[in-house]
Design a protein around this motif. Structure first.
Motif, short mmCIF file in Angstrom:
data_model
loop_
_atom_site.label_atom_id
_atom_site.label_comp_id
_atom_site.label_asym_id
_atom_site.label_seq_id
_atom_site.Cartn_x
_atom_site.Cartn_y
_atom_site.Cartn_z
N ILE A 138 0.84 -1.20 0.00
CA ILE A 138 0.00 0.00 0.00
C ILE A 138 0.87 1.25 0.00
CG2 ILE A 138 -1.64 1.36 1.36
CD1 ILE A 138 -2.83 -1.32 2.35
N ASP A 139 1.90 1.25 0.83
CA ASP A 139 2.81 2.41 0.92
C ASP A 139 3.44 2.71 -0.44
OD1 ASP A 139 2.27 2.60 3.59
OD2 ASP A 139 4.12 1.62 4.27
N ALA A 140 3.88 1.66 -1.13
CA ALA A 140 4.54 1.84 -2.43
C ALA A 140 3.59 2.48 -3.44
CB ALA A 140 5.04 0.50 -2.96
N VAL A 141 2.33 2.02 -3.45
CA VAL A 141 1.35 2.57 -4.38
C VAL A 141 1.00 4.01 -3.99
CG1 VAL A 141 -0.96 2.33 -5.38
CG2 VAL A 141 0.39 0.29 -4.87
N ALA A 142 0.81 4.26 -2.68
CA ALA A 142 0.46 5.60 -2.22
C ALA A 142 1.55 6.61 -2.58
CB ALA A 142 0.22 5.58 -0.71
N ASN A 143 2.80 6.22 -2.39
CA ASN A 143 3.92 7.10 -2.75
C ASN A 143 3.92 7.41 -4.25
OD1 ASN A 143 4.67 6.99 -0.09
ND2 ASN A 143 6.41 5.61 -0.41
N ALA A 144 3.65 6.39 -5.06
CA ALA A 144 3.63 6.57 -6.51
C ALA A 144 2.47 7.47 -6.94
CB ALA A 144 3.55 5.22 -7.20
N LEU A 145 1.34 7.35 -6.25
CA LEU A 145 0.20 8.22 -6.54
C LEU A 145 0.54 9.68 -6.27
CD1 LEU A 145 -2.72 6.07 -5.03
CD2 LEU A 145 -2.50 6.72 -7.44
N VAL A 146 1.21 9.92 -5.15
CA VAL A 146 1.62 11.28 -4.80
C VAL A 146 2.61 11.80 -5.84
CG1 VAL A 146 2.85 12.69 -3.10
CG2 VAL A 146 1.15 11.01 -2.35
N ALA A 147 3.53 10.93 -6.28
CA ALA A 147 4.51 11.33 -7.31
C ALA A 147 3.81 11.71 -8.61
CB ALA A 147 5.50 10.19 -7.55
N LYS A 148 2.65 11.09 -8.86
CA LYS A 148 1.85 11.38 -10.06
C LYS A 148 1.07 12.69 -9.92
CE LYS A 148 1.72 8.17 -13.44
NZ LYS A 148 1.63 8.45 -14.88
N GLY A 149 1.07 13.24 -8.68
CA GLY A 149 0.33 14.48 -8.46
C GLY A 149 -1.09 14.27 -7.97
N ILE A 150 -1.44 13.02 -7.63
CA ILE A 150 -2.78 12.74 -7.10
C ILE A 150 -2.85 13.24 -5.66
CG2 ILE A 150 -4.49 10.95 -6.59
CD1 ILE A 150 -4.00 11.41 -9.56
N LYS A 151 -3.94 13.93 -5.34
CA LYS A 151 -4.10 14.48 -3.99
C LYS A 151 -5.49 14.14 -3.46
CE LYS A 151 -5.38 19.04 -5.85
NZ LYS A 151 -5.41 18.57 -7.25
N ALA A 152 -5.74 14.49 -2.20
CA ALA A 152 -7.02 14.21 -1.55
C ALA A 152 -8.17 14.78 -2.38
CB ALA A 152 -7.03 14.79 -0.15
N GLY A 153 -9.20 13.98 -2.56
CA GLY A 153 -10.38 14.41 -3.32
C GLY A 153 -10.34 14.08 -4.79
#
Length: 537
Positions: A36-51
């Motif tokens: 989960i941590d690995a995917v969450a970090n990659a999402l943030v790197a993609k610019g995905i944010k809350a909402g």
């Protein structure tokens, strides 16, 4: 707590225990957390944010689990898509929800090549048995040449550290699509709290729980029943989800026979097909160990009493004290609202489940109906949706009535002696010259004929009456598809139903030609489409 916080708590308290199993490979909560941590970090790197909205178009699999809870960890919204949906429908759903990116199964690569959106191809090969790999090989081959594949996506997030974890359990968390049998697409929005409250209510009715429970997760994650009960409930209960990516009866039979899970969540068609499965019959003959099986939550459609009793008899003969029972609910209420456990009264779907309140609403007089009076089933609970979104992106909240928020289900029924009796969907009431004809009542009469396997009543246009009843019929013996049987069916209806319910026409069809939805429900809307150019006088 959010969906992710449940996992976070389990990592601390039962980290070495399995969170899920995929074809005999177990993944512990500690390993699950790292993924989960690995995917969450990659999402943030993609610019995905809350909402932000993130599409997940995957079958039940380890990657689907990792992505779902990672999206929730950062406060984004998981938009659950059906991998088998046609391109037009997927495009509509992505547009409705304004997705920023989407994860898709490598077996539908051709579909997503035509979608202009940041997309990540996810291989389903990892952990898949060899027999399924050969079937999927041609379809997944393009994945390995896709620049935006899952391996590259994860690599992009390795430099991200200490991301902020979302803690608001009332924020939008998941979007599920529902068109039911009508085909009118809408997105249903749930919070983490509604999922958790639903799972907790289910768990409370099953206590005391075994130390290590398991749930057969064959219902797909894009369906509310599968996501809430089959996948998230075992996580809430500190157990494991046994992930099954396909409706494959031999595989299901093997899983149940090898190590029967504590709980099962299924639609009636799965139980019916298991009973017909030759491999399952052989396992039953040898003796399946049902001693640890507790309960099967069956919903999504009507569970025939005969099917329920046959399966429960098998459980008892194989040394089990558990049973399966019918539940009633909907995508808007996450999803079990009423359960018929320990209730065998015909047509009753049981009593309100957990903290759920049910009311029968008299729409004509705009008030609660008295006991025994017919009306629309309304539901209020702590795990109701937040709102729905239609294809025009309009939001539709719950209905307010006497200080409470209610879901108007469009299902018709009545209360009697504390039990809820379901009659039919509102759209399955056929209006003939002002008279309300219940399609399911017509079908029940027709199915009483010993040559009829199944019957499907739908409205057909009539110049004088507005509409009439038309029947699609399947039979046990192909030789019985003749005018003689048509006349016998008509006579049966005339003897048992009001004159307005008499079928205007009958068409015999093969069982494989009956249209079904991805959740194995009958698509009555598609049956109606076959009659759009027919008008009776």
């Amino acid at each position: 707590m959010t969906l992710y916080e449940i996992v976070e708590d389990n990592i601390k308290n039962c980290g070495d225990m399995p969170a899920y199993e995929y074809f005999n490979k177990e993944v512990s909560y500690i390993e699950f957390g790292k993924n989960i941590d690995a995917v969450a970090n990659a999402l943030v790197a993609k610019g995905i944010k809350a909402g932000d909205k993130v599409g997940i178009c995957l079958p039940n699999s380890p990657y689907m689990m990792d992505i779902l809870y990672a999206v929730n960890k950062i406060g984004a919204v998981a938009v659950m898509l059906n991998p088998k949906s046609p391109l037009k429908e997927i495009k509509l759903q992505l547009k409705m929800t304004e997705c920023k990116m989407v994860f898709y199964s490598s077996i539908v690569s051709k579909v997503f090549k035509q979608i202009e959106l940041d997309s990540v191809a996810v291989s389903i090969f990892k952990g898949l048995p060899l027999m399924f790999k050969f079937v999927c090989l041609k379809k997944v081959f393009p994945y390995y040449f896709a620049r935006n594949n899952y391996r590259n996506f994860i690599k992009a997030g390795k430099e991200i550290k200490d991301i902020q974890i979302a803690r608001d359990d009332m924020a939008d968390a998941v979007m599920i699509f529902s068109g039911g049998t009508s085909g009118e697409c809408k997105a249903i929005v749930h919070s983490s709290a509604s999922f958790n409250n639903s799972a907790i209510n289910c768990i409370e009715t099953e206590k005391p729980l075994p130390d290590r429970l398991s749930m057969l997760a064959v219902l797909p994650a894009f369906h509310i029943f599968g996501l809430t009960v089959a996948i998230h409930l075992p996580i809430v209960a500190k157990g494991k989800a046994v992930l099954v990516p396909f409706f494959h009866m031999d595989t299901l039979a093997k899983i149940i026979a090898k190590k029967c899970p504590t709980f099962i969540a299924a639609v009636p068609t799965i139980i019916e097909r298991l009973l017909e499965c030759e491999r399952f019959k052989r396992y039953v003959k040898k003796g399946i160990d049902f001693s640890e099986f507790r309960h099967g939550f069956i919903g999504g459609d009507h569970l025939k009493e005969e099917v329920r009793d046959r399966f429960n008899d098998i459980i008892k003969k194989c040394g089990g004290n558990g049973y399966i029972s019918m539940g009633y609910g909907m995508s808007e209420c996450c999803p079990i609202s009423v359960n018929a456990r320990n209730t065998t009264i015909e047509k009753s779907v049981g009593r309100p489940f957990g903290t759920v309140e049910v009311m029968i609403f008299d729409d004509e007089n705009q008030k609660e109906a008295a006991e025994g009076e017919f009306g629309e089933i309304w539901i209020s609970s702590s795990y109701s949706m937040k709102y729905t979104i239609d294809s025009e992106k309009n939001k539709h909240p719950l209905v307010s009535y006497k200080g409470k928020e209610w879901i108007a289900t469009k299902d018709m029924g009545y209360f009697k002696d504390g039990l809820i009796f379901y009659e039919c969907r509102e759209r399955r009431i056929i209006k003939v010259s002002g008279h309300s004809i219940f399609a399911e009542s017509v079908e029940k009469v027709v199915k009483a004929h010993n040559k009829v396997k199944d019957a499907y009543a739908v409205p057909v246009k009539h110049e004088a009456r507005g509409y009439g009843v038309f029947l699609f019929v399947t039979v046990f013996d192909e030789n019985d598809k003749n005018e003689k049987l048509e006349k016998e069916i008509i006579a049966l209806c005339e003897a048992n139903l009001v004159i307005y319910a008499k079928p205007l026409g009958i068409k015999f069809i093969n069982e494989e030609d009956v249209p079904i939805t991805p959740m194995l429900k009958i698509s009555y809307g598609k049956l109606e489409e076959r009659l759009k150019n027919i008008r009776y006088k």
